[in-house]
Design a protein around this motif. Structure first.
Motif, PDB file in Angstrom:
ATOM      1  N   ARG A  87       0.812  -1.217   0.000  1.00 60.28           N
ATOM      2  CA  ARG A  87       0.000   0.000   0.000  1.00 60.28           C
ATOM      3  C   ARG A  87       0.849   1.273   0.000  1.00 60.28           C
ATOM      4  O   ARG A  87       0.396   2.322  -0.462  1.00 60.28           O
ATOM      5  CB  ARG A  87      -0.946  -0.035   1.206  1.00 60.28           C
ATOM      6  CG  ARG A  87      -2.008   1.043   1.187  1.00 60.28           C
ATOM      7  CD  ARG A  87      -3.020   0.840   2.311  1.00 60.28           C
ATOM      8  NE  ARG A  87      -3.867   2.007   2.459  1.00 60.28           N
ATOM      9  CZ  ARG A  87      -4.957   2.244   1.721  1.00 60.28           C
ATOM     10  NH1 ARG A  87      -5.320   1.373   0.808  1.00 60.28           N
ATOM     11  NH2 ARG A  87      -5.667   3.336   1.924  1.00 60.28           N
ATOM     12  N   THR A  88       2.074   1.187   0.483  1.00 59.98           N
ATOM     13  CA  THR A  88       2.930   2.378   0.527  1.00 59.98           C
ATOM     14  C   THR A  88       3.314   2.840  -0.886  1.00 59.98           C
ATOM     15  O   THR A  88       3.792   3.968  -1.052  1.00 59.98           O
ATOM     16  CB  THR A  88       4.202   2.110   1.340  1.00 59.98           C
ATOM     17  OG1 THR A  88       4.981   1.092   0.691  1.00 59.98           O
ATOM     18  CG2 THR A  88       3.874   1.675   2.748  1.00 59.98           C
ATOM     19  N   THR A  89       3.116   1.991  -1.888  1.00 58.44           N
ATOM     20  CA  THR A  89       3.406   2.386  -3.271  1.00 58.44           C
ATOM     21  C   THR A  89       2.258   3.178  -3.890  1.00 58.44           C
ATOM     22  O   THR A  89       2.364   3.636  -5.030  1.00 58.44           O
ATOM     23  CB  THR A  89       3.683   1.155  -4.144  1.00 58.44           C
ATOM     24  OG1 THR A  89       2.480   0.353  -4.237  1.00 58.44           O
ATOM     25  CG2 THR A  89       4.815   0.320  -3.568  1.00 58.44           C
ATOM     26  N   GLY A  90       1.147   3.317  -3.160  1.00 63.63           N
ATOM     27  CA  GLY A  90      -0.020   4.023  -3.690  1.00 63.63           C
ATOM     28  C   GLY A  90      -0.988   3.140  -4.447  1.00 63.63           C
ATOM     29  O   GLY A  90      -1.960   3.626  -5.028  1.00 63.63           O
ATOM     30  N   LYS A  91      -0.739   1.813  -4.429  1.00 64.87           N
ATOM     31  CA  LYS A  91      -1.616   0.859  -5.103  1.00 64.87           C
ATOM     32  C   LYS A  91      -2.267  -0.056  -4.071  1.00 64.87           C
ATOM     33  O   LYS A  91      -1.627  -0.425  -3.091  1.00 64.87           O
ATOM     34  CB  LYS A  91      -0.823  -0.010  -6.074  1.00 64.87           C
ATOM     35  CG  LYS A  91      -0.041   0.736  -7.138  1.00 64.87           C
ATOM     36  CD  LYS A  91       0.801  -0.249  -7.939  1.00 64.87           C
ATOM     37  CE  LYS A  91       1.620   0.441  -9.008  1.00 64.87           C
ATOM     38  NZ  LYS A  91       2.456  -0.519  -9.765  1.00 64.87           N
ATOM     39  N   ASP A  92      -3.510  -0.430  -4.311  1.00 62.97           N
ATOM     40  CA  ASP A  92      -4.161  -1.383  -3.413  1.00 62.97           C
ATOM     41  C   ASP A  92      -5.452  -1.878  -4.055  1.00 62.97           C
ATOM     42  O   ASP A  92      -5.937  -1.307  -5.040  1.00 62.97           O
ATOM     43  CB  ASP A  92      -4.471  -0.726  -2.061  1.00 62.97           C
ATOM     44  CG  ASP A  92      -4.558  -1.728  -0.918  1.00 62.97           C
ATOM     45  OD1 ASP A  92      -4.389  -2.939  -1.169  1.00 62.97           O
ATOM     46  OD2 ASP A  92      -4.786  -1.297   0.226  1.00 62.97           O
ATOM     47  N   THR A  93      -5.998  -2.947  -3.476  1.00 65.77           N
ATOM     48  CA  THR A  93      -7.368  -3.348  -3.786  1.00 65.77           C
ATOM     49  C   THR A  93      -8.275  -2.478  -2.928  1.00 65.77           C
ATOM     50  O   THR A  93      -8.178  -2.481  -1.698  1.00 65.77           O
ATOM     51  CB  THR A  93      -7.595  -4.833  -3.485  1.00 65.77           C
ATOM     52  OG1 THR A  93      -6.744  -5.613  -4.327  1.00 65.77           O
ATOM     53  CG2 THR A  93      -9.038  -5.224  -3.742  1.00 65.77           C
ATOM     54  N   VAL A  94      -9.139  -1.693  -3.569  1.00 67.56           N
ATOM     55  CA  VAL A  94      -9.909  -0.681  -2.843  1.00 67.56           C
ATOM     56  C   VAL A  94     -11.344  -1.120  -2.552  1.00 67.56           C
ATOM     57  O   VAL A  94     -12.034  -0.468  -1.770  1.00 67.56           O
ATOM     58  CB  VAL A  94      -9.883   0.666  -3.588  1.00 67.56           C
ATOM     59  CG1 VAL A  94      -8.464   1.223  -3.592  1.00 67.56           C
ATOM     60  CG2 VAL A  94     -10.399   0.532  -5.020  1.00 67.56           C
ATOM     61  N   TRP A  95     -11.820  -2.164  -3.197  1.00 70.36           N
ATOM     62  CA  TRP A  95     -13.036  -2.852  -2.768  1.00 70.36           C
ATOM     63  C   TRP A  95     -13.044  -4.236  -3.398  1.00 70.36           C
ATOM     64  O   TRP A  95     -12.306  -4.517  -4.345  1.00 70.36           O
ATOM     65  CB  TRP A  95     -14.328  -2.098  -3.104  1.00 70.36           C
ATOM     66  CG  TRP A  95     -14.799  -2.166  -4.526  1.00 70.36           C
ATOM     67  CD1 TRP A  95     -15.398  -3.208  -5.177  1.00 70.36           C
ATOM     68  CD2 TRP A  95     -14.724  -1.105  -5.495  1.00 70.36           C
ATOM     69  NE1 TRP A  95     -15.695  -2.867  -6.471  1.00 70.36           N
ATOM     70  CE2 TRP A  95     -15.291  -1.591  -6.695  1.00 70.36           C
ATOM     71  CE3 TRP A  95     -14.251   0.206  -5.446  1.00 70.36           C
ATOM     72  CZ2 TRP A  95     -15.377  -0.803  -7.841  1.00 70.36           C
ATOM     73  CZ3 TRP A  95     -14.329   0.978  -6.592  1.00 70.36           C
ATOM     74  CH2 TRP A  95     -14.889   0.473  -7.763  1.00 70.36           C
ATOM     75  N   SER A  96     -13.887  -5.103  -2.868  1.00 73.13           N
ATOM     76  CA  SER A  96     -14.066  -6.447  -3.400  1.00 73.13           C
ATOM     77  C   SER A  96     -15.527  -6.810  -3.244  1.00 73.13           C
ATOM     78  O   SER A  96     -16.143  -6.498  -2.216  1.00 73.13           O
ATOM     79  CB  SER A  96     -13.172  -7.438  -2.639  1.00 73.13           C
ATOM     80  OG  SER A  96     -13.293  -8.743  -3.178  1.00 73.13           O
TER      81      SER A  96
END
Length: 335
Positions: A296-305
């Motif tokens: 997440r520190t890279t600015g990327k993530d799964t934001v919902w599922s």
């Protein structure tokens, strides 16, 4: 994730929402993470006749938003019509399974953490003949996954386009399917007719257990179907059909699309025929391989599922990374 309920005509829905945002000094055009360039505006102008022919209702909604926000509708069109084509975003994972126990659609939405506060879950109910639906989006108006009142579920993954031309883009095509289609076969039929601007996959499932993945860009649409031996389909951000695999761009960051795809295939190959809701949740949580384990520190993530259980007519969603949160049933929309 914001939650919004909309009802009325398309124009009324747009005007009310645009006005409510403006009342709280929230102006859409001040919150766009990229410039709306002259190139985008020209592209939108070329797309406009296509929406006028095939989806005029969406133009009414966009004009309603512009009137409510007191802004130039051409700027909103420049934003919405160019998403996915200029520039594309390449992330997200989808699967669909039909077995004796379940008809299940699942999707992880992967995106930038910097703008996740703007993510929307919506319920639309129209005074026109359009089908009601609930959906999720990182933007507005266009949808990225959803299920409608007929039990049709659709989710997209975007792909770097080998070429583009004026047409309907991924998010507005998906919105069109939710409003106009009651079955997978209807989606397939429309995709053979509609002009397409962006490159994407659509994973589609309906309450009869019919499934399809449509790989597409402006020059081609390929329909993939499950087999008797493999009662599932899945998609990430690469073409996997023999016909379109040549068009994959290996020089871009697609957020480990092939690794995510192999996680889905490796699990579904052995478990799709007996897969349970619990296993579907574990799959999307990355418990069977890489799917949502971003730094997440890279600015990327799964934001919902989200999971749409089409046999039991249930919706389960987590509004953050599923690895760190639990799925909760959403009973506000019945289908």
């Amino acid at each position: 994730m914001y939650h919004a309920r909309f009802s009325g005509s398309h124009y009324e829905i747009g005007f009310r929402w645009g006005s409510q945002l403006a009342k709280h000094a929230n102006y859409i055009l001040n919150n766009i993470p990229f410039p709306i360039t002259e190139e985008r505006i020209r592209f939108a102008k070329d797309c406009l006749p296509i929406y006028q022919e095939y989806f005029p209702e969406i133009l009414d909604e966009i004009r309603g938003i512009a009137d409510g926000q007191e802004c130039d509708v051409k700027l909103l069109q420049g934003l919405l019509f160019s998403i996915y084509a200029m520039p594309p975003a390449c992330q997200c994972s989808c699967f669909a399974v039909s077995n004796k126990n379940t008809i299940m659609f699942g999707r992880n939405s992967d995106f930038l953490t910097a703008i996740e506060k703007n993510n929307l879950n919506v319920i639309y109910r129209f005074s026109s003949e359009s089908f009601s639906f609930t959906g999720n989006t990182t933007a507005f108006v266009q949808m990225e996954d959803g299920v409608n009142e007929k039990g049709l579920a659709v989710g997209l993954t975007s792909i770097y386009p080998p070429s583009t031309r004026p047409g309907m883009n991924a998010g507005l095509l998906l919105r069109f399917f939710l409003e106009k289609c009651s079955s997978v076969d209807e989606v397939v039929s429309y995709m053979s007719k509609l002009p397409i601007s962006s490159a994407q996959t659509f994973t589609v499932a309906d309450v009869t257990g019919n499934l399809a993945v449509l790989e597409s860009y402006c020059d081609r649409v390929i329909v993939l179907r499950p087999s008797i031996e493999k009662n599932y389909l899945c998609a990430t951000n690469r073409f996997h059909s023999t016909e379109l695999s040549f068009a994959n761009n290996n020089k871009i960051d697609d957020w480990q699309a092939e690794k995510r795809y192999q996680t889905l295939v490796n699990f579904l190959d052995t478990r799709a025929k007996e897969m349970s809701l619990e296993e579907a949740e574990k799959l999307l949580r990355g418990e069977y391989g890489f799917l949502c384990q971003y730094d997440r520190t890279t600015g990327k993530d799964t934001v919902w599922s989200v999971l749409y259980d089409l046999k039991q007519h249930q919706i389960y969603r987590t509004e953050k990374n599923p690895k760190r949160t639990v799925y909760k049933p959403d009973k506000r929309f019945q289908f």
